[in-house]
Design a protein around this motif. Structure first.
Motif, PDB file in Angstrom:
ATOM      1  N   ALA A  27      -2.070   3.649   4.605  1.00  0.00           N
ATOM      2  CA  ALA A  27      -3.072   4.083   5.585  1.00  0.00           C
ATOM      3  C   ALA A  27      -3.756   2.900   6.253  1.00  0.00           C
ATOM      4  CB  ALA A  27      -4.126   4.949   4.893  1.00  0.00           C
ATOM      5  N   GLY A  28      -3.961   3.022   7.555  1.00  0.00           N
ATOM      6  CA  GLY A  28      -4.734   2.028   8.299  1.00  0.00           C
ATOM      7  C   GLY A  28      -3.908   0.878   8.832  1.00  0.00           C
ATOM      8  N   LYS A  50      -4.026   6.549   9.579  1.00  0.00           N
ATOM      9  CA  LYS A  50      -5.353   5.965   9.344  1.00  0.00           C
ATOM     10  C   LYS A  50      -6.364   7.047   8.934  1.00  0.00           C
ATOM     11  CE  LYS A  50      -8.776   2.975  10.163  1.00  0.00           C
ATOM     12  NZ  LYS A  50      -8.950   2.053   9.066  1.00  0.00           N
ATOM     13  N   GLY A  51      -7.306   6.679   8.068  1.00  0.00           N
ATOM     14  CA  GLY A  51      -8.333   7.615   7.610  1.00  0.00           C
ATOM     15  C   GLY A  51      -8.984   8.354   8.777  1.00  0.00           C
ATOM     16  N   ASN A  74     -10.248  -7.117   5.396  1.00  0.00           N
ATOM     17  CA  ASN A  74     -10.602  -6.276   6.542  1.00  0.00           C
ATOM     18  C   ASN A  74     -11.859  -5.490   6.219  1.00  0.00           C
ATOM     19  OD1 ASN A  74     -10.307  -3.108   6.772  1.00  0.00           O
ATOM     20  ND2 ASN A  74      -8.884  -3.780   5.161  1.00  0.00           N
ATOM     21  N   ASN A 104      -4.460  10.729   5.974  1.00  0.00           N
ATOM     22  CA  ASN A 104      -5.462  10.105   5.118  1.00  0.00           C
ATOM     23  C   ASN A 104      -6.849  10.591   5.574  1.00  0.00           C
ATOM     24  OD1 ASN A 104      -7.402   7.570   4.654  1.00  0.00           O
ATOM     25  ND2 ASN A 104      -5.732   7.418   3.183  1.00  0.00           N
ATOM     26  N   ASN A 131      -9.140   9.498   0.717  1.00  0.00           N
ATOM     27  CA  ASN A 131      -9.569   8.105   0.536  1.00  0.00           C
ATOM     28  C   ASN A 131     -10.956   8.077  -0.095  1.00  0.00           C
ATOM     29  OD1 ASN A 131     -10.270   5.449   0.691  1.00  0.00           O
ATOM     30  ND2 ASN A 131     -10.185   5.299   2.917  1.00  0.00           N
ATOM     31  N   LYS A 169      -6.535   8.795  -3.511  1.00  0.00           N
ATOM     32  CA  LYS A 169      -6.296   7.349  -3.402  1.00  0.00           C
ATOM     33  C   LYS A 169      -7.387   6.578  -4.136  1.00  0.00           C
ATOM     34  CE  LYS A 169      -5.107   3.630  -0.359  1.00  0.00           C
ATOM     35  NZ  LYS A 169      -4.615   3.292   0.961  1.00  0.00           N
ATOM     36  N   ILE A 195      -3.019   0.673  -4.957  1.00  0.00           N
ATOM     37  CA  ILE A 195      -4.457   0.505  -4.936  1.00  0.00           C
ATOM     38  C   ILE A 195      -4.950   0.407  -3.486  1.00  0.00           C
ATOM     39  CG2 ILE A 195      -4.676  -0.685  -7.164  1.00  0.00           C
ATOM     40  CD1 ILE A 195      -4.737  -3.360  -5.642  1.00  0.00           C
ATOM     41  N   SER A 220      -6.284  -7.505   0.812  1.00  0.00           N
ATOM     42  CA  SER A 220      -4.960  -6.875   0.690  1.00  0.00           C
ATOM     43  C   SER A 220      -3.905  -7.943   0.885  1.00  0.00           C
ATOM     44  CB  SER A 220      -4.808  -5.782   1.752  1.00  0.00           C
ATOM     45  OG  SER A 220      -4.900  -6.366   3.043  1.00  0.00           O
ATOM     46  N   GLY A 221      -2.630  -7.553   0.700  1.00  0.00           N
ATOM     47  CA  GLY A 221      -1.538  -8.511   0.898  1.00  0.00           C
ATOM     48  C   GLY A 221      -1.033  -9.064  -0.433  1.00  0.00           C
ATOM     49  N   GLY A 248       0.326  -5.373  -1.532  1.00  0.00           N
ATOM     50  CA  GLY A 248       1.069  -6.625  -1.387  1.00  0.00           C
ATOM     51  C   GLY A 248       2.573  -6.497  -1.327  1.00  0.00           C
ATOM     52  N   GLY A 269       1.659  -1.914   3.533  1.00  0.00           N
ATOM     53  CA  GLY A 269       0.479  -2.014   4.386  1.00  0.00           C
ATOM     54  C   GLY A 269       0.426  -3.301   5.173  1.00  0.00           C
ATOM     55  N   THR A 270      -0.231  -4.305   4.594  1.00  0.00           N
ATOM     56  CA  THR A 270      -0.472  -5.577   5.283  1.00  0.00           C
ATOM     57  C   THR A 270       0.809  -6.187   5.861  1.00  0.00           C
ATOM     58  OG1 THR A 270      -2.379  -5.950   3.894  1.00  0.00           O
ATOM     59  CG2 THR A 270      -1.450  -7.900   4.925  1.00  0.00           C
TER      60      THR A 270
HETATM   61  C1  LIG Z   1      -6.569  -3.102   8.316  1.00  0.00           C
HETATM   62  C2  LIG Z   1      -6.510  -2.149   7.131  1.00  0.00           C
HETATM   63  C3  LIG Z   1      -6.998  -0.845   7.294  1.00  0.00           C
HETATM   64  C4  LIG Z   1      -6.952   0.060   6.220  1.00  0.00           C
HETATM   65  N1  LIG Z   1      -7.402   1.335   6.394  1.00  0.00           N
HETATM   66  C5  LIG Z   1      -7.295   2.243   5.374  1.00  0.00           C
HETATM   67  C6  LIG Z   1      -7.662   3.611   5.563  1.00  0.00           C
HETATM   68  O1  LIG Z   1      -8.050   4.044   6.652  1.00  0.00           O
HETATM   69  N2  LIG Z   1      -7.568   4.451   4.481  1.00  0.00           N
HETATM   70  C7  LIG Z   1      -7.117   4.018   3.256  1.00  0.00           C
HETATM   71  O2  LIG Z   1      -7.041   4.824   2.315  1.00  0.00           O
HETATM   72  N3  LIG Z   1      -6.715   2.743   3.067  1.00  0.00           N
HETATM   73  C8  LIG Z   1      -6.799   1.851   4.081  1.00  0.00           C
HETATM   74  N4  LIG Z   1      -6.381   0.554   3.896  1.00  0.00           N
HETATM   75  C9  LIG Z   1      -5.815   0.152   2.582  1.00  0.00           C
HETATM   76  C10 LIG Z   1      -4.282   0.169   2.604  1.00  0.00           C
HETATM   77  O3  LIG Z   1      -3.787   1.465   2.903  1.00  0.00           O
HETATM   78  C11 LIG Z   1      -3.697  -0.309   1.245  1.00  0.00           C
HETATM   79  O4  LIG Z   1      -4.140   0.551   0.218  1.00  0.00           O
HETATM   80  C12 LIG Z   1      -4.104  -1.725   0.898  1.00  0.00           C
HETATM   81  O5  LIG Z   1      -4.196  -2.551   2.040  1.00  0.00           O
HETATM   82  C13 LIG Z   1      -3.137  -2.383  -0.111  1.00  0.00           C
HETATM   83  O6  LIG Z   1      -1.820  -2.463   0.380  1.00  0.00           O
HETATM   84  P1  LIG Z   1      -1.222  -3.758   1.168  1.00  0.00           P
HETATM   85  O7  LIG Z   1      -1.571  -4.965   0.340  1.00  0.00           O
HETATM   86  O8  LIG Z   1       0.235  -3.506   1.304  1.00  0.00           O
HETATM   87  O9  LIG Z   1      -1.944  -3.805   2.490  1.00  0.00           O
HETATM   88  C14 LIG Z   1      -6.430  -0.362   4.958  1.00  0.00           C
HETATM   89  C15 LIG Z   1      -5.922  -1.674   4.815  1.00  0.00           C
HETATM   90  C16 LIG Z   1      -5.950  -2.562   5.883  1.00  0.00           C
HETATM   91  C17 LIG Z   1      -5.384  -3.948   5.701  1.00  0.00           C
END
Ligand SMILES: Cc1cc2nc3c(=O)[nH]c(=O)nc-3n(C[C@H](O)[C@H](O)[C@H](O)COP(=O)(O)O)c2cc1C
Length: 300
Positions: A27-28, A50-51, A74, A104, A131, A169, A195, A220-221, A248, A269-270
């Motif tokens: 999401a997002g 996105k949420g 973020n 989401n 979320n 979540k 997570i 994140s990442g 990540g 995600g990232t």
């Molecule tokens: C820019 C951005 C916006 C995000 N927006 C949401 C969101 O709207 N709802 C949500 O549950 N998680 C949101 N997340 C969290 C991601 O969905 C994910 O759980 C988290 O970034 C870990 O995964 P990653 O390391 O692959 O990014 C967001 C993350 C980022 C980087």
């Protein structure tokens, strides 16, 4: 599990729904129209949007993104066009392209979450992801998700308001994520995802000021992957419902680690912010990892 995936030609069944592979967007980090310029959303197991809140939200003031070693912070703060506009625009667009859509859901209060869920229940969204773990808002989000009773009560109300599969979540910013996962499961959640981001910050060493206008943001990442993996490993041994793992994931091998830790599916995600094609690439790389994997004789 890996053998089963190979036999099913990468298809997985999550809460009664068949995904064509175990990779979703997180999401997002996915936008229907922008990502759609690079790949068709039906290449993935599912896309998570996105949420979405009841009314439009402008999000937090800028700057709300900062790079960090091995990841990013973020503090977007759930900017979104509101449920009605989301349903009319992004959801319709994705469903018309054959995507399996996880919507989401965000809210400032339990009543708002329930109302958004009610509206989404009348659409053809496939699954709802609640979320309760956003660290970048002062009401709702993580303020709910750190309290097992609040998670249980919200999950119960949401389950009573919808027939769609409900994914809760989870936040990593808690003492014991297994306890919150178990509370969600006991209250009727159909799956958990984890997570969300870890609370972090950066300070500009010259000005002495926080880099993010919100002061804090969510990390994140790749930097969070070992933490996410350990949490998925522990939660998957605690609950019987499916676990969707994220945090990540940059490559198919990263995704494979999450499956081996006990996740039924994963989300990217990232990585997609660096390379918009990362989610379908991870799905393809994961297929190759699954094809070449041989079960060890001894389990860890
Ligand atoms: C820019 C951005 C916006 C995000 N927006 C949401 C969101 O709207 N709802 C949500 O549950 N998680 C949101 N997340 C969290 C991601 O969905 C994910 O759980 C988290 O970034 C870990 O995964 P990653 O390391 O692959 O990014 C967001 C993350 C980022 C980087």
């Amino acid at each position: 599990m890996i053998e089963e995936l190979r036999r099913a030609n990468m298809r997985v069944n999550i809460c009664g729904l068949e995904w064509k592979n175990p990779v979703a967007t997180a999401a997002g980090t996915f936008s229907a129209r922008e990502s759609g310029r690079y790949y068709s959303p039906d290449l993935l197991g599912a896309v998570t949007t996105k949420g979405v809140s009841l009314l439009p939200r402008a999000g937090n003031p800028t700057p709300r993104i900062a790079e960090t070693c091995g990841g990013m912070l973020n503090a977007v703060g759930l900017e979104n066009p509101g449920a009605d506009a989301y349903i009319e625009d992004e959801l319709k667009y994705l469903k018309a392209r054959g995507a399996t859509v996880i919507s989401n859901v965000a809210g400032r209060s339990p009543d708002e979450y329930v109302e958004v869920v009610r509206r989404l229940s009348e659409t053809d969204a496939d699954m709802l992801e609640i979320n309760v773990s956003c660290p970048n808002v002062s009401e709702g989000g993580m303020t709910l998700g750190v309290d097992r009773n609040a998670v249980a009560s919200l999950t119960r109300r949401i389950k009573a308001a919808t027939n769609k599969p409900v994914i809760v979540k989870l936040s990593p910013n808690v003492t014991d994520i297994c306890d919150i996962a178990a509370a969600a499961e006991d209250a009727g959640a159909d799956a958990v995802s984890l997570i969300n981001t870890l609370t972090g910050m950066r300070i500009d060493a010259k000005s002495g000021k926080p880099v993010l206008a919100n002061v804090f943001g969510g990390l994140s990442g790749p930097a969070v992957k070992p933490i996410a993996l350990a949490m998925v490993y522990r939660v998957a041994r605690r609950v019987r419902i499916p676990v969707i793992g994220m945090g990540g994931i940059m490559t198919g091998e990263d995704a494979m680690e999450f499956l081996l830790a006990g996740a039924t599916a994963v989300a990217v995600g990232t990585a997609a912010l660096l390379d918009p094609c990362a989610p379908p690439r991870v799905a393809e790389e994961l297929r190759a990892c699954v094809a070449s994997y041989r079960d060890p004789l001894e389990r860890f």
